[in-house]
Design an enzyme around this catalytic site. Sequence first.
Site, PDB file in Angstrom:
ATOM      1  N   LYS A 163      23.660 101.992  48.434  1.00  0.00           N
ATOM      2  CA  LYS A 163      23.320 101.835  47.023  1.00  0.00           C
ATOM      3  C   LYS A 163      24.120 102.841  46.196  1.00  0.00           C
ATOM      4  O   LYS A 163      24.133 104.047  46.501  1.00  0.00           O
ATOM      5  CB  LYS A 163      21.823 102.062  46.794  1.00  0.00           C
ATOM      6  CG  LYS A 163      20.920 101.053  47.496  1.00  0.00           C
ATOM      7  CD  LYS A 163      20.949  99.697  46.826  1.00  0.00           C
ATOM      8  CE  LYS A 163      19.945  98.744  47.430  1.00  0.00           C
ATOM      9  NZ  LYS A 163      19.912  97.430  46.738  1.00  0.00           N
ATOM     10  N   ASP A 188      26.365  98.442  47.043  1.00  0.00           N
ATOM     11  CA  ASP A 188      25.522  97.602  46.194  1.00  0.00           C
ATOM     12  C   ASP A 188      25.208  98.381  44.929  1.00  0.00           C
ATOM     13  O   ASP A 188      24.563  99.430  44.967  1.00  0.00           O
ATOM     14  CB  ASP A 188      24.237  97.232  46.932  1.00  0.00           C
ATOM     15  CG  ASP A 188      23.351  96.281  46.131  1.00  0.00           C
ATOM     16  OD1 ASP A 188      23.778  95.838  45.054  1.00  0.00           O
ATOM     17  OD2 ASP A 188      22.243  95.983  46.600  1.00  0.00           O
ATOM     18  N   GLU A 213      28.697  94.731  45.731  1.00  0.00           N
ATOM     19  CA  GLU A 213      27.681  93.760  45.345  1.00  0.00           C
ATOM     20  C   GLU A 213      27.179  94.016  43.928  1.00  0.00           C
ATOM     21  O   GLU A 213      26.805  95.138  43.587  1.00  0.00           O
ATOM     22  CB  GLU A 213      26.512  93.835  46.338  1.00  0.00           C
ATOM     23  CG  GLU A 213      25.470  92.766  46.136  1.00  0.00           C
ATOM     24  CD  GLU A 213      24.366  92.835  47.183  1.00  0.00           C
ATOM     25  OE1 GLU A 213      23.452  92.000  47.115  1.00  0.00           O
ATOM     26  OE2 GLU A 213      24.415  93.715  48.067  1.00  0.00           O
ATOM     27  N   ASP A 238      24.783  88.631  43.762  1.00  0.00           N
ATOM     28  CA  ASP A 238      23.413  88.552  44.274  1.00  0.00           C
ATOM     29  C   ASP A 238      22.476  88.163  43.141  1.00  0.00           C
ATOM     30  O   ASP A 238      22.057  87.010  43.032  1.00  0.00           O
ATOM     31  CB  ASP A 238      23.026  89.896  44.885  1.00  0.00           C
ATOM     32  CG  ASP A 238      21.546  89.997  45.232  1.00  0.00           C
ATOM     33  OD1 ASP A 238      20.835  88.979  45.184  1.00  0.00           O
ATOM     34  OD2 ASP A 238      21.076  91.108  45.547  1.00  0.00           O
ATOM     35  N   LYS A 262      19.678  84.790  48.787  1.00  0.00           N
ATOM     36  CA  LYS A 262      18.299  85.220  49.003  1.00  0.00           C
ATOM     37  C   LYS A 262      17.401  84.002  48.820  1.00  0.00           C
ATOM     38  O   LYS A 262      17.197  83.530  47.697  1.00  0.00           O
ATOM     39  CB  LYS A 262      17.911  86.335  48.033  1.00  0.00           C
ATOM     40  CG  LYS A 262      18.572  87.672  48.376  1.00  0.00           C
ATOM     41  CD  LYS A 262      18.129  88.773  47.436  1.00  0.00           C
ATOM     42  CE  LYS A 262      18.715  90.108  47.886  1.00  0.00           C
ATOM     43  NZ  LYS A 262      18.441  91.190  46.921  1.00  0.00           N
TER      44      LYS A 262
END
Length: 367
Positions: A163, A188, A213, A238, A262
Amino acid sequence: MKVSSITLKVIKAPLKQPFKTHLGTVNDREVIIIEAQDEDGLIGYGEAVPFSSPWYTEETIKTCLHMLEDFLIPLTLASKPRHPGELQSLWSGIRRNAMAKSALEQAILDLYAKQKEIYLGRLFGGERSEVAAGVVIASNDVEDAIRQIDGFSRSGYQRYKIKIDPRHDIELLAEIRGAYPDIPLMADANSAYTLDDIPRLQKLDEYKLMMIEQPLGHDDIVEHARLQKQLQTPICLDESINSYHDAHSALSLGSCGVINIKMAKVGGWTEAVKIHDLCVENDVPVWCGGMIEFGISRAHNIALATLKGFTVPGDISSSSRYWEEDIIEPEVVVKNGSIQVPEKAGIGFSINEKRLKSLTTYRQIYR
């Protein structure tokens, strides 16, 4: 196919350690478990995974319960669908609310697969006997991140997701790359950047990332297309991918080189498989994203990841990543970087009823 009753359960448990991003910190996880039962006593299971507040999507546990109890479940029981393929059309008058729809579809599809005595992934053409596992490192502290990677590397995880945000990106990635020059690494951003940050994002190219991401807005597709032209590293979308239409638009504009599917966020199995098929047709890699979920959602993700287009290791870690004890048996275990795909019908796992009951804070049955 006939569903005779549907049971809702809200469960809550603390995470083994806090899950931190620049958007906030998750200490406890609350989800909705759905049980769809037929007249013979077979039960299919689904898991609704919105968060308790709308920091990630507009759905929350309370809004999801409202949609399930007041609209989706009554409509489904009254309409008596003969096949799971009828559900999307049946629910078409209810806009969005993807996580509520996904969980109910999961439960009904699990029940249907059990009735047909087939593993759920095989219903959609899944062929893999094992799926590659990746893990999320949710920490902006360099020493803690490296310590986590060292621990997870003993299980052989095949991809590590870090992250990042503008306060913790270059230093964090430089230190990790210095310690682990060859691990499959991605970043991400959870929408932490803008187009003004292009020079900073270009500096991340030197860290040989698999992908970055969602660097820009959570609902953006157009600006990501502009950014992708300025980067060597592929962008993965995403948060922007909430439907087949979103995925089609992103690929048409050249907004990304990878897509994270997802299931919960796109509305369930049917939409997830449509996005997968679109990406396969366009030679775009996909991977299965996670939602800090319990074992039922994780089991559905494992089944989804058996489809051929899922060539990037997904966010499908061991049950022990988040939980002292999961609600499925056996628990999900990553060994040598992979998870064995179960062979039993439906999601392939049994339910740890004792654990499920101990975590349940709300229960309601509908017939």
